[in-house]
Design a protein around this motif. Sequence first.
Motif, PDB file in Angstrom:
ATOM      1  N   THR A 190       2.249   4.684  -1.845  1.00  0.00           N
ATOM      2  CA  THR A 190       1.479   5.453  -2.137  1.00  0.00           C
ATOM      3  C   THR A 190       2.212   5.721  -4.003  1.00  0.00           C
ATOM      4  OG1 THR A 190       0.462   6.915  -0.428  1.00  0.00           O
ATOM      5  CG2 THR A 190       0.859   7.623  -2.981  1.00  0.00           C
ATOM      6  N   SER A 221      -5.814  -0.082  -7.988  1.00  0.00           N
ATOM      7  CA  SER A 221      -6.687   0.695  -7.250  1.00  0.00           C
ATOM      8  C   SER A 221      -7.372   0.814  -6.455  1.00  0.00           C
ATOM      9  CB  SER A 221      -8.579  -0.367  -7.977  1.00  0.00           C
ATOM     10  OG  SER A 221      -8.303  -1.903  -6.891  1.00  0.00           O
ATOM     11  N   GLY A 222      -7.188   1.894  -4.974  1.00  0.00           N
ATOM     12  CA  GLY A 222      -7.352   1.516  -3.861  1.00  0.00           C
ATOM     13  C   GLY A 222      -6.668   3.185  -3.426  1.00  0.00           C
ATOM     14  N   GLU A 223      -6.614   3.519  -2.049  1.00  0.00           N
ATOM     15  CA  GLU A 223      -6.207   5.063  -1.728  1.00  0.00           C
ATOM     16  C   GLU A 223      -4.956   4.863  -2.205  1.00  0.00           C
ATOM     17  OE1 GLU A 223      -7.643   5.617   1.889  1.00  0.00           O
ATOM     18  OE2 GLU A 223      -9.597   5.442   1.869  1.00  0.00           O
ATOM     19  N   TRP A 224      -3.899   4.139  -2.369  1.00  0.00           N
ATOM     20  CA  TRP A 224      -2.916   4.465  -2.687  1.00  0.00           C
ATOM     21  C   TRP A 224      -2.233   4.388  -3.475  1.00  0.00           C
ATOM     22  CZ3 TRP A 224      -0.542   1.048  -6.267  1.00  0.00           C
ATOM     23  CH2 TRP A 224      -1.300  -0.203  -6.943  1.00  0.00           C
ATOM     24  N   TYR A 225      -3.121   4.396  -4.645  1.00  0.00           N
ATOM     25  CA  TYR A 225      -2.919   5.114  -5.905  1.00  0.00           C
ATOM     26  C   TYR A 225      -3.530   6.118  -6.578  1.00  0.00           C
ATOM     27  CZ  TYR A 225      -2.739   4.569 -11.507  1.00  0.00           C
ATOM     28  OH  TYR A 225      -2.172   4.301 -12.739  1.00  0.00           O
ATOM     29  N   ARG A 226      -2.586   6.782  -6.537  1.00  0.00           N
ATOM     30  CA  ARG A 226      -3.308   8.829  -7.204  1.00  0.00           C
ATOM     31  C   ARG A 226      -2.951   9.277  -8.797  1.00  0.00           C
ATOM     32  NH1 ARG A 226      -0.696  11.832  -2.226  1.00  0.00           N
ATOM     33  NH2 ARG A 226      -0.898  10.082  -0.562  1.00  0.00           N
ATOM     34  N   ASP A 229       0.599  -1.288  -0.103  1.00  0.00           N
ATOM     35  CA  ASP A 229      -0.270  -0.137   0.191  1.00  0.00           C
ATOM     36  C   ASP A 229       1.010   1.041  -0.022  1.00  0.00           C
ATOM     37  OD1 ASP A 229      -2.280  -0.803  -0.080  1.00  0.00           O
ATOM     38  OD2 ASP A 229      -2.677  -1.189   2.178  1.00  0.00           O
TER      39      ASP A 229
END
Length: 310
Positions: free
Chosen positions: A153, A180-185, A151
Amino acid sequence: MSIQRRAFIATVGGGLAVGSAGCLGNGGSDEGDGMPDVSGTSLTLTTTTSTEDSGLLTELNPPFEEHYGVTVEAVPQGTGNAIETARRGDSDVVMVHARSLEDEFMEDGYGVNRRDLMFNDFVVVGPSDDPAEINGSESVVEAFEAIADTDSTFVSRGDNSGTYTKEQELWGETSLGEPSGEWYRSIGSGMGDALNQANLDGTYTLSDRGTFLSMRSDLDLEIHVQGPIEGGPELLSNPYGIVAVNPEIHDNVEYTLAMAYIGYVTSPEAQSIIEEYTANGEQLFYPDALSEDPNFQQYVPEGWQSDDET
């Protein structure tokens, strides 16, 4: 140039690299210098943010402008957007780095006379503490999987650029398939912005080597996965091509001037400028237009075969 195209260029906002006209006058050439006359006084070049952010165009374009007495109006966009601009007839020539998109552009009839121009490679950069422990990895696919598994970023350009196209290709090789997920911006911006964001937040990103090296003195990021220039995986190779817009599709394009520009950037003079261009003491791009054994594949979409081939 049509009013519509001038209006388009004016809306790009701070992205123009417009050189001064040289001493030859509009569209002229020195008598007896062996160079062809060209029509037009301005060439619109849509190109990647990497050629702009690295500063290469400020060295590459002035000799052409001076010789022909024209201006090169460079519009830096992501590769996908640069090609779409050309599809609309709002540019004369395209300098990009996503072969699959270049091939589609030619197959659809919008581009002609493609040439290999130069190359560098992609690198995975990130903070020195390297939370995903990918430093020195010989597999970029495994490095991407480690970033996701921990996880950590990751900043993605998310802008339909050549770099983003390569990034999505790399994620497609992983077990995730799609990140996908919060770690991927996904930021929807250029390479310089992605590097600045990764630097600000202490995160990973995929960068072309040229832009990273040109900005490295202002960044607290390190290369953790090298590309093939430094012995890394071939998956991270980054070739650049240049393509003229087809005048049979858009009769407003400055085709003669575009072909003169292609001839210039693939000439020994310009290839030498590319080879000698450095930032922070490092070579950013490697010339690829001239060879004792030219690659025929550069002129046509990859995988092309003649219908008459037996």
